[in-house]
Design a protein around this motif. Structure first.
Motif, short mmCIF file in Angstrom:
data_model
loop_
_atom_site.label_atom_id
_atom_site.label_comp_id
_atom_site.label_asym_id
_atom_site.label_seq_id
_atom_site.Cartn_x
_atom_site.Cartn_y
_atom_site.Cartn_z
N PRO A 74 42.54 42.57 46.81
CA PRO A 74 42.12 43.46 47.90
C PRO A 74 42.19 42.80 49.28
O PRO A 74 42.53 43.44 50.27
CB PRO A 74 40.68 43.81 47.53
N ALA A 75 41.87 41.49 49.33
CA ALA A 75 41.95 40.78 50.60
C ALA A 75 43.40 40.74 51.09
O ALA A 75 43.67 40.95 52.28
CB ALA A 75 41.41 39.36 50.45
N ALA A 76 44.34 40.51 50.18
CA ALA A 76 45.75 40.51 50.55
C ALA A 76 46.22 41.91 50.93
O ALA A 76 47.07 42.07 51.81
CB ALA A 76 46.59 39.97 49.38
N TYR A 77 45.67 42.90 50.27
CA TYR A 77 45.97 44.30 50.60
C TYR A 77 45.60 44.59 52.06
O TYR A 77 46.38 45.18 52.80
CB TYR A 77 45.17 45.20 49.65
N HIS A 78 44.42 44.12 52.47
CA HIS A 78 43.98 44.29 53.86
C HIS A 78 44.79 43.42 54.82
O HIS A 78 45.01 43.79 55.97
CB HIS A 78 42.49 43.99 53.98
N ALA A 79 45.24 42.26 54.32
CA ALA A 79 46.09 41.39 55.15
C ALA A 79 47.41 42.09 55.44
O ALA A 79 47.95 41.99 56.55
CB ALA A 79 46.32 40.06 54.44
N ALA A 80 47.93 42.81 54.45
CA ALA A 80 49.18 43.55 54.66
C ALA A 80 49.00 44.65 55.70
O ALA A 80 49.95 45.04 56.37
CB ALA A 80 49.65 44.16 53.34
N GLY A 81 47.75 45.11 55.85
CA GLY A 81 47.46 46.12 56.87
C GLY A 81 47.12 45.53 58.21
O GLY A 81 46.80 46.26 59.16
N ASN A 136 46.17 32.24 42.91
CA ASN A 136 45.81 33.00 44.11
C ASN A 136 47.05 33.57 44.80
O ASN A 136 47.01 34.67 45.36
CB ASN A 136 45.02 32.12 45.08
N CYS A 137 48.15 32.83 44.76
CA CYS A 137 49.41 33.35 45.33
C CYS A 137 49.89 34.57 44.55
O CYS A 137 50.37 35.55 45.14
CB CYS A 137 50.48 32.26 45.31
N ILE A 138 49.75 34.53 43.23
CA ILE A 138 50.15 35.67 42.40
C ILE A 138 49.30 36.90 42.72
O ILE A 138 49.81 38.00 42.91
CB ILE A 138 50.03 35.31 40.90
N LEU A 139 47.99 36.68 42.82
CA LEU A 139 47.08 37.79 43.12
C LEU A 139 47.32 38.33 44.53
O LEU A 139 47.25 39.55 44.76
CB LEU A 139 45.63 37.34 42.97
N ALA A 140 47.59 37.42 45.47
CA ALA A 140 47.86 37.84 46.85
C ALA A 140 49.16 38.65 46.93
O ALA A 140 49.22 39.66 47.64
CB ALA A 140 47.93 36.62 47.76
N ALA A 141 50.17 38.22 46.19
CA ALA A 141 51.45 38.94 46.17
C ALA A 141 51.25 40.35 45.61
O ALA A 141 51.84 41.32 46.10
CB ALA A 141 52.47 38.18 45.33
N VAL A 162 43.83 33.88 53.58
CA VAL A 162 43.24 34.46 52.37
C VAL A 162 43.46 33.51 51.19
O VAL A 162 42.53 33.18 50.45
CB VAL A 162 43.85 35.85 52.06
N ILE A 163 44.71 33.07 51.02
CA ILE A 163 45.04 32.15 49.91
C ILE A 163 44.33 30.82 50.08
O ILE A 163 43.79 30.25 49.12
CB ILE A 163 46.56 31.95 49.82
N LEU A 164 44.29 30.31 51.32
CA LEU A 164 43.65 29.02 51.59
C LEU A 164 42.16 29.06 51.26
O LEU A 164 41.66 28.19 50.53
CB LEU A 164 43.85 28.64 53.06
N ILE A 189 29.64 32.49 37.08
CA ILE A 189 29.25 33.82 37.52
C ILE A 189 30.44 34.77 37.30
O ILE A 189 31.55 34.47 37.75
CB ILE A 189 28.85 33.84 39.01
N PRO A 190 30.22 35.90 36.61
CA PRO A 190 31.35 36.80 36.29
C PRO A 190 31.86 37.60 37.48
O PRO A 190 31.59 38.80 37.61
CB PRO A 190 30.76 37.72 35.21
N VAL A 191 32.58 36.93 38.37
CA VAL A 191 33.22 37.59 39.52
C VAL A 191 34.72 37.60 39.25
O VAL A 191 35.34 36.55 39.15
CB VAL A 191 32.92 36.84 40.83
N PRO A 192 35.34 38.77 39.12
CA PRO A 192 36.78 38.83 38.83
C PRO A 192 37.61 38.47 40.06
O PRO A 192 37.53 39.15 41.08
CB PRO A 192 37.01 40.28 38.41
N SER A 193 38.40 37.42 39.96
CA SER A 193 39.21 36.97 41.10
C SER A 193 40.22 38.03 41.52
O SER A 193 40.60 38.11 42.69
CB SER A 193 39.94 35.67 40.75
N GLU A 194 40.65 38.87 40.56
CA GLU A 194 41.60 39.93 40.89
C GLU A 194 41.03 40.89 41.94
O GLU A 194 41.77 41.44 42.74
CB GLU A 194 41.97 40.74 39.64
#
Length: 208
Positions: free
Chosen positions: A37-44, A152-157, A52-54, A27-32
């Protein structure tokens, strides 16, 4: 896909798991656009970055397992038939993409299950040739977890970093912009790693 937009706009641990499961199938869901965005909200302070990473990694493992099982039990003719069908095309899939992932797997062996998770166009399909090759499932799961975890760590960072200077209205635009640089860096890094293992292999063989 209104349902997909709805899920992407309401990220929680459950939707992160589900969307990453889909991303690791066909299914074409972009992991980016899930993890960053989830990590962005985690930073907030709205989510926990480690969870999020788990959940993203567990979702990737589950989706990859579906592809692995399909390859293991259905075999190449049925996989190709699906890839060439209208349903396969709707998932942005075709036989050439599957063959490309197979070639990468057979050229690089089991390590391809790790490095393949980092390469665009290969990442979500590398599990299929692993199943076709009847790779040991537990080795497959270990390597998939390592590869997906690193990605996922790269995307979260990236998401965490963007929170410091990007407003939410421009988040997707910046993720796509920085994502291109990350892809180029990752492809280069993987190429260097593969070259290292190839040189090491031939040096050992010559030593014998």
């Amino acid at each position: 896909m209104n349902w997909l937009s709805s899920l992407l706009g309401n990220l929680n641990y459950g939707t992160i798991w589900f969307l990453m499961l889909l991303e690791s199938t066909v299914i074409p869901v972009p992991s980016e656009l899930v993890v960053s965005p989830a990590a962005y909200h985690a930073a907030g302070g709205n989510l926990d970055i480690f969870l999020v990473i788990l959940f993203a990694t567990i979702g990737a493992d589950c989706g990859a397992t579906i592809n692995y099982v399909a390859g293991y039990y259905l075999g190449r003719p049925i996989i190709y038939r699906f890839a060439n069908s209208k349903w396969g095309h709707a998932c942005l899939l075709n036989q050439k993409k599957v063959e490309k992932s197979e070639k990468y797997f057979y050229d690089h062996g089991m390590v391809a299950t790790i490095t393949g998770r980092l390469i665009p166009g290969i990442r979500h399909l590398i599990s299929i040739p692993a199943g076709l090759a009847k790779m040991n499932y537990w080795k497959f799961l270990l390597y998939t977890t390592l590869g997906a975890g690193v990605w996922n760590c790269i995307l979260a960072a990236l998401g965490w970093y963007l929170h410091s200077f990007v407003d939410e209205d421009h988040l997707v635009e910046k993720i796509n912009e920085y994502g291109e640089y990350i892809k180029i860096f990752i492809v280069g890094l993987v190429a260097v790693a593969v070259l290292y293992f190839v040189v090491k292999y031939f040096m050992k063989r010559n030593a014998r």
